[in-house]
Design a protein around this motif. Structure first.
Motif, mmCIF file in Angstrom:
data_model
loop_
_atom_site.group_PDB
_atom_site.id
_atom_site.type_symbol
_atom_site.label_atom_id
_atom_site.label_comp_id
_atom_site.label_asym_id
_atom_site.label_seq_id
_atom_site.Cartn_x
_atom_site.Cartn_y
_atom_site.Cartn_z
ATOM 1 N N UNK A 45 0.854 -1.181 0.000
ATOM 2 C CA UNK A 45 0.000 0.000 0.000
ATOM 3 C C UNK A 45 0.889 1.230 0.000
ATOM 4 N N UNK A 46 0.699 2.095 -0.990
ATOM 5 C CA UNK A 46 1.510 3.295 -1.124
ATOM 6 C C UNK A 46 0.741 4.499 -0.605
ATOM 7 N N UNK A 47 1.424 5.397 0.097
ATOM 8 C CA UNK A 47 0.792 6.622 0.579
ATOM 9 C C UNK A 47 1.663 7.806 0.209
ATOM 10 N N UNK A 48 1.042 8.848 -0.337
ATOM 11 C CA UNK A 48 1.768 10.073 -0.681
ATOM 12 C C UNK A 48 1.938 10.887 0.589
ATOM 13 N N UNK A 49 3.163 11.063 1.019
ATOM 14 C CA UNK A 49 3.443 11.749 2.266
ATOM 15 C C UNK A 49 3.721 13.230 2.071
ATOM 16 N N UNK A 50 4.457 13.555 1.007
ATOM 17 C CA UNK A 50 4.905 14.941 0.834
ATOM 18 C C UNK A 50 5.280 15.156 -0.622
ATOM 19 N N UNK A 51 5.050 16.361 -1.116
ATOM 20 C CA UNK A 51 5.444 16.674 -2.489
ATOM 21 C C UNK A 51 5.816 18.142 -2.588
ATOM 22 N N UNK A 52 6.576 18.479 -3.617
ATOM 23 C CA UNK A 52 6.971 19.863 -3.852
ATOM 24 C C UNK A 52 7.264 20.041 -5.332
ATOM 25 N N UNK A 53 7.242 21.295 -5.778
ATOM 26 C CA UNK A 53 7.608 21.613 -7.156
ATOM 27 C C UNK A 53 8.130 23.035 -7.186
ATOM 28 N N UNK A 54 9.019 23.311 -8.120
ATOM 29 C CA UNK A 54 9.526 24.677 -8.269
ATOM 30 C C UNK A 54 10.055 24.880 -9.679
ATOM 31 N N UNK A 55 10.083 26.134 -10.083
ATOM 32 C CA UNK A 55 10.613 26.489 -11.398
ATOM 33 C C UNK A 55 12.131 26.488 -11.357
ATOM 34 N N UNK A 56 12.743 26.054 -12.450
ATOM 35 C CA UNK A 56 14.190 26.026 -12.534
ATOM 36 C C UNK A 56 14.731 27.411 -12.904
ATOM 37 N N UNK A 57 15.967 27.720 -12.517
ATOM 38 C CA UNK A 57 16.577 28.984 -12.927
ATOM 39 C C UNK A 57 16.639 29.093 -14.450
ATOM 40 N N UNK A 58 16.463 30.291 -14.960
ATOM 41 C CA UNK A 58 16.441 30.486 -16.410
ATOM 42 C C UNK A 58 17.739 30.036 -17.066
ATOM 43 N N UNK A 59 18.850 30.129 -16.349
ATOM 44 C CA UNK A 59 20.139 29.753 -16.941
ATOM 45 C C UNK A 59 20.166 28.263 -17.298
ATOM 46 N N UNK A 60 19.481 27.433 -16.502
ATOM 47 C CA UNK A 60 19.429 26.004 -16.797
ATOM 48 C C UNK A 60 18.511 25.737 -17.982
ATOM 49 N N UNK A 61 17.348 26.385 -17.986
ATOM 50 C CA UNK A 61 16.419 26.220 -19.111
ATOM 51 C C UNK A 61 17.069 26.692 -20.405
ATOM 52 N N UNK A 62 17.757 27.833 -20.354
ATOM 53 C CA UNK A 62 18.423 28.368 -21.542
ATOM 54 C C UNK A 62 19.555 27.451 -22.009
ATOM 55 N N UNK A 63 20.270 26.852 -21.048
ATOM 56 C CA UNK A 63 21.357 25.937 -21.408
ATOM 57 C C UNK A 63 20.811 24.718 -22.140
ATOM 58 N N UNK A 64 19.654 24.225 -21.683
ATOM 59 C CA UNK A 64 19.038 23.082 -22.359
ATOM 60 C C UNK A 64 18.581 23.467 -23.765
ATOM 61 N N UNK A 65 17.963 24.631 -23.898
ATOM 62 C CA UNK A 65 17.500 25.074 -25.211
ATOM 63 C C UNK A 65 18.664 25.232 -26.184
ATOM 64 N N UNK A 66 19.789 25.655 -25.667
ATOM 65 C CA UNK A 66 20.960 25.807 -26.523
ATOM 66 C C UNK A 66 21.434 24.462 -27.036
ATOM 67 N N UNK A 67 21.334 23.445 -26.193
ATOM 68 C CA UNK A 67 21.798 22.117 -26.582
ATOM 69 C C UNK A 67 20.803 21.398 -27.494
ATOM 70 N N UNK A 68 19.530 21.617 -27.243
ATOM 71 C CA UNK A 68 18.506 20.887 -27.987
ATOM 72 C C UNK A 68 18.182 21.584 -29.298
#
Length: 427
Positions: A45-68
């Motif tokens: 039996x699985x139970x969801x105890x805790x969760x979180x989410x956040x936006x990544x810094x633009x420098x990381x998103x931009x670095x990925x876009x540059x590579x892709x």
């Protein structure tokens, strides 16, 4: 089978713990979830105890876009004639990106385990998933190598944990990607499959995508496989057009209040269809695969001779998204049964115009939310990843109707973490 109990309960030393970490397709958002497992496998039996989410810094998103590269599967094409220095530079940038994303994974995991000593001491494994980056060799047909956007060995060393990663969609012995399945599809099936009716999840996030989850009971219908498909940019396109319409003063169209002030432009829709057809032909893609970058559509508009107002462009964008979603679903699944439960999620699910258009185009009386199933929208992907981690640890067969297997790769942590894994399996 595994049972997910969505009601949080107090942490217990008798529970085993799993963490799921998910990086979205545009590398702009990270989510993580902590799940507790109790009872004997495979009927844990699985139970969801805790969760979180956040936006990544633009420098990381931009670095990925540059590579892709600008393509449906974000692949990078190289060949033997390319200079070695160029390839080396590419891999160096990728290595730096992997270090940065792994560091963010560590932060999320640390935050999940704050004030959770029992979970920290009983953590069986951390499951991670991202779309990766595919390096394709141009001189070898259908040959590519997929790089994860995080470093499992580094994460294992810094968290002192077992890491399960590299979930990818395969069918039988065929490890090639196929159009309408994703690594997370089995996780969605495990979480949401119901014997009474099928479910269609329409995700109106940055990119519009849908998940089809069939009923667990074979009712003699043709559409008995689970599917996942990205369609067109959604929030990204609407936000871009909103900024144009307000001259940068408003970042997004709250509730679709600006969209309804414009009108549908058949000329712009025809233009986008024509440009997309050229794109599909150039890249040898099916007619169901559209560019996922919002700039593609903006450039097509700017480079045309069409004279339409910015509000009309915003309104037409909503029509484009709704029409493409419904057309895509119809082409892939055929007619949707009246009993199919349609679930909306994503940041644009409250856009009034978009909802009105979807209501008129889909044969459903009402829309549902993930919360109706006790699930938290911002954690659904990371929960699915954690569930896949449990399946991988137990070597359990995935739901047969998921159309594919998600194969995970295990990186062992310390001796203590290995012992926790063995103890979980013995139980």
């Amino acid at each position: 089978m595994l049972f997910l109990k969505n009601k949080r309960k107090s942490a217990s030393s008798s529970q085993s713990w799993f963490i799921g970490v998910h990086l979205n397709s545009t590398v702009s958002k990270l989510e993580a979830s902590l799940l507790g497992a109790s009872g004997s496998a495979p009927d844990s039996e699985m139970s969801l105890q805790k969760s979180l989410s956040f936006d990544l810094p633009e420098e990381i998103t931009d670095a990925y876009r540059e590579l892709a590269t600008f393509s449906q599967d974000s692949s990078i094409q190289t060949n033997k004639r390319s200079e070695t220095a160029s390839t080396s530079s590419l891999l160096n940038k990728l290595a730096l990106l992997r270090i940065m994303t792994t560091s963010l994974y560590e932060e999320a995991i640390t935050e999940l385990l704050v004030d959770m000593p029992s979970a920290h001491d009983s953590l069986v494994a951390i499951a991670t998933h991202d779309n990766g980056l595919n390096v394709e060799l141009a001189e070898v047909e259908s040959s590519f190598y997929s790089y994860s956007l995080s470093d499992a060995r580094l994460l294992s060393r810094h968290t002192d944990s077992n890491i399960i990663e590299s979930f990818y969609a395969v069918e039988g012995s065929n490890a090639q990607r196929f159009p309408y399945a994703s690594a997370l599809t089995p996780g969605y099936v495990a979480l949401l499959q119901d014997s009474a009716h099928a479910a269609l999840i329409i995700d109106l996030g940055e990119v519009a995508r849908w998940h089809y989850i069939p009923s667990s009971v074979n009712q003699g219908k043709e559409q008995q496989q689970a599917y996942t498909h990205n369609v067109v940019p959604c929030g990204k396109l609407l936000n871009l057009m909103t900024r144009h319409a307000t001259k940068g003063e408003t970042p997004f169209d709250t509730g679709g209040k600006l969209s309804v002030q414009g009108k549908r432009s058949t000329e712009l829709l025809d233009l986008w269809l024509s440009r997309c057809a050229d794109y599909q032909q150039k890249n040898n893609l099916s007619s169901t695969f559209f560019p996922l970058q919002e700039q593609f559509y903006n450039d097509a508009l700017l480079n045309s001779r069409l004279k339409i107002s910015s509000l009309d462009a915003l309104c037409t964008s909503a029509h484009w998204i709704a029409e493409r979603i419904c057309q895509d679903i119809t082409q892939c699944l055929g007619a949707i049964d009246d009993s199919c439960e349609v679930i909306l999620m994503g940041g644009c699910k409250n856009n009034g115009l978009l909802l009105s258009l979807l209501s008129s185009l889909l044969p459903v009386s009402s829309f549902h939310k993930l919360s109706d199933h006790g699930l938290i929208e911002d954690s659904i992907d990371s929960v699915a990843v954690a569930v896949l981690g449990v399946f991988a640890c137990l070597a359990l067969p995935l739901p047969t109707q998921s159309s594919c297997d998600s194969v995970g790769r295990l990186t062992l942590g310390s001796t203590q973490s290995y012992q926790r894994l063995m103890q979980f399996l013995r139980n």
